[in-house]
Design a protein around this motif. Structure first.
Motif, mmCIF file in Angstrom:
data_model
loop_
_atom_site.group_PDB
_atom_site.id
_atom_site.type_symbol
_atom_site.label_atom_id
_atom_site.label_comp_id
_atom_site.label_asym_id
_atom_site.label_seq_id
_atom_site.Cartn_x
_atom_site.Cartn_y
_atom_site.Cartn_z
ATOM 1 N N ALA A 1 -19.760 7.903 41.067
ATOM 2 C CA ALA A 1 -19.498 8.215 42.394
ATOM 3 C C ALA A 1 -19.148 9.924 42.598
ATOM 4 O O ALA A 1 -19.399 10.701 43.306
ATOM 5 N N SER A 2 -18.465 10.370 41.360
ATOM 6 C CA SER A 2 -18.365 11.804 41.110
ATOM 7 C C SER A 2 -19.853 12.749 41.051
ATOM 8 O O SER A 2 -19.727 13.764 41.283
ATOM 9 N N ARG B 1 -32.419 17.729 34.207
ATOM 10 C CA ARG B 1 -31.314 18.840 33.763
ATOM 11 C C ARG B 1 -30.412 17.869 33.085
ATOM 12 O O ARG B 1 -30.362 16.700 33.094
ATOM 13 N N LEU B 2 -29.729 18.670 31.913
ATOM 14 C CA LEU B 2 -28.736 17.854 30.989
ATOM 15 C C LEU B 2 -27.419 17.749 31.912
ATOM 16 O O LEU B 2 -27.136 18.686 32.712
ATOM 17 N N PRO B 3 -26.779 16.949 31.675
ATOM 18 C CA PRO B 3 -25.424 16.682 32.090
ATOM 19 C C PRO B 3 -24.652 17.651 31.565
ATOM 20 O O PRO B 3 -24.610 17.924 30.317
ATOM 21 N N THR B 4 -23.636 18.108 32.146
ATOM 22 C CA THR B 4 -22.593 18.837 31.620
ATOM 23 C C THR B 4 -21.653 18.069 30.872
ATOM 24 O O THR B 4 -21.505 16.565 30.953
ATOM 25 N N GLY C 1 -18.000 11.290 32.464
ATOM 26 C CA GLY C 1 -17.976 10.318 33.697
ATOM 27 C C GLY C 1 -19.141 9.244 33.557
ATOM 28 O O GLY C 1 -18.925 8.097 34.174
ATOM 29 N N LEU C 2 -20.138 9.608 33.115
ATOM 30 C CA LEU C 2 -21.322 8.619 32.980
ATOM 31 C C LEU C 2 -21.129 7.476 31.975
ATOM 32 O O LEU C 2 -21.511 6.430 31.867
ATOM 33 N N GLY C 3 -20.187 7.597 31.050
ATOM 34 C CA GLY C 3 -19.657 6.695 29.978
ATOM 35 C C GLY C 3 -20.858 6.195 29.125
ATOM 36 O O GLY C 3 -21.561 6.901 28.639
ATOM 37 N N ARG C 4 -21.223 4.743 29.115
ATOM 38 C CA ARG C 4 -21.989 4.399 28.283
ATOM 39 C C ARG C 4 -23.331 4.569 28.844
ATOM 40 O O ARG C 4 -24.439 4.604 28.141
#
Length: 218
Positions: free
Chosen positions: A181-182, A196-199, A205-208
Motif C-alpha cells: 500500500a505504500s 523504473r527500478l525500485p528505490t 517494502g516489496l519483500g519477496r
C-alpha cells in the motif's frame, strides 16, 4: 467500457496537446522517441478496429488477465517490430501528420468500442475474448503508454487516476499478489512493469515480490 473510453480519450488529448518539439524527446519506452510511441498508438487503434470487426463463434480462451504474455526482460528497442515502428514514425516527417492520423483512426476505434456489445466474442492473436475483456486489456495498454508518453514531459496531461487504479488491480491479478500500500498506483505500475527500478525503501517494502520483478507485459 466507460473506462476504456476515458483512458483512450485522455491519452489522445495528451498527444493532441504536445508541442512539435516534444515529438523528438525520449519516451518511457526504451529506444523510442515520443513520435515512435505515438506511431505505435496508431497501430494499437488499428488493432482495436480489426479485432472488433472479427467476431468469433467459439468460447473465450483468454480474459483481461490471461491475455498478457509475461516475461522478466524489459524490451531494448531492437525487436524487428519495434524497429519497424521507428521507421514508420520517421516517414510521417511532420508531427501534425501523426496527430491527424491518431485522431482519425483513434476516434474511429473509440466509436467502435462504444458500439460493441460487451458480451460479443471476438478474435485476436489467435485467441477468443469477450469485447469487455478485450477492451479492459486496453485500459492497461493506454494507461502504461500514457505513463510512457509523459515520462520526460512534465507539463503534459497526467494519466487518469481511475485508469491507474484499474491497471494496478490487473497487474496484481497477473502477479497473483498485491503490491504494498505504500506504493502509489502510478509507482506500482512503473516499478512492477520495469519502467523504473525500485528505490531501496521500495525494495524493502516489496519483500519477496521484489525478486520477481519486473512483470513485462506483451
Amino acid at each position: 467500457m466507460d473506462l476504456f473510453s476515458r483512458s483512450w480519450t485522455a491519452l489522445r488529448t495528451a498527444v493532441a496537446e504536445l508541442q512539435d518539439e516534444d515529438f523528438s524527446r525520449p519516451s518511457g519506452c526504451a529506444g523510442w522517441l515520443v513520435r515512435d510511441l505515438v506511431c505505435h498508438l496508431v497501430i494499437d487503434a488499428q488493432d482495436v478496429l480489426i479485432t472488433l470487426a472479427t467476431p468469433a463463434a467459439t468460447e473465450p480462451t483468454r480474459d483481461a488477465v490471461t491475455y498478457w504474455e509475461v516475461t522478466g526482460v524489459p524490451p531494448g528497442g531492437d525487436d524487428p517490430l519495434d524497429a519497424l515502428t521507428v521507421r514508420l514514425a520517421a516517414a510521417y516527417e511532420e508531427p501534425w501528420l501523426l496527430k491527424f492520423h491518431l485522431d482519425d483512426v483513434g476516434s474511429a476505434a473509440g466509436r467502435a468500442a462504444g458500439l460493441a456489445a460487451p458480451g460479443l466474442r471476438v478474435g485476436t492473436r489467435d485467441e477468443v475474448m469477450t469485447v469487455e475483456d478485450y477492451l479492459t486489456t486496453y485500459v492497461m495498454e493506454w494507461t502504461l503508454h500514457h505513463l510512457d508518453l509523459v515520462a520526460y514531459l512534465p507539463d503534459a496531461r497526467e494519466v487518469p487516476e481511475e485508469g491507474l487504479a484499474r491497471s494496478r488491480q490487473l497487474l496484481e491479478e497477473i502477479a497473483g499478489t498485491a503490491f504494498p500500500a505504500s506504493l502509489s498506483d502510478k509507482d506500482a505500475l512503473l516499478v512492477g512493469t520495469g519502467r523504473r527500478l525500485p528505490t531501496d525503501e521500495e525494495t524493502a517494502g516489496l519483500g519477496r515480490l521484489a525478486a520477481r520483478l519486473p512483470f513485462v507485459l506483451g
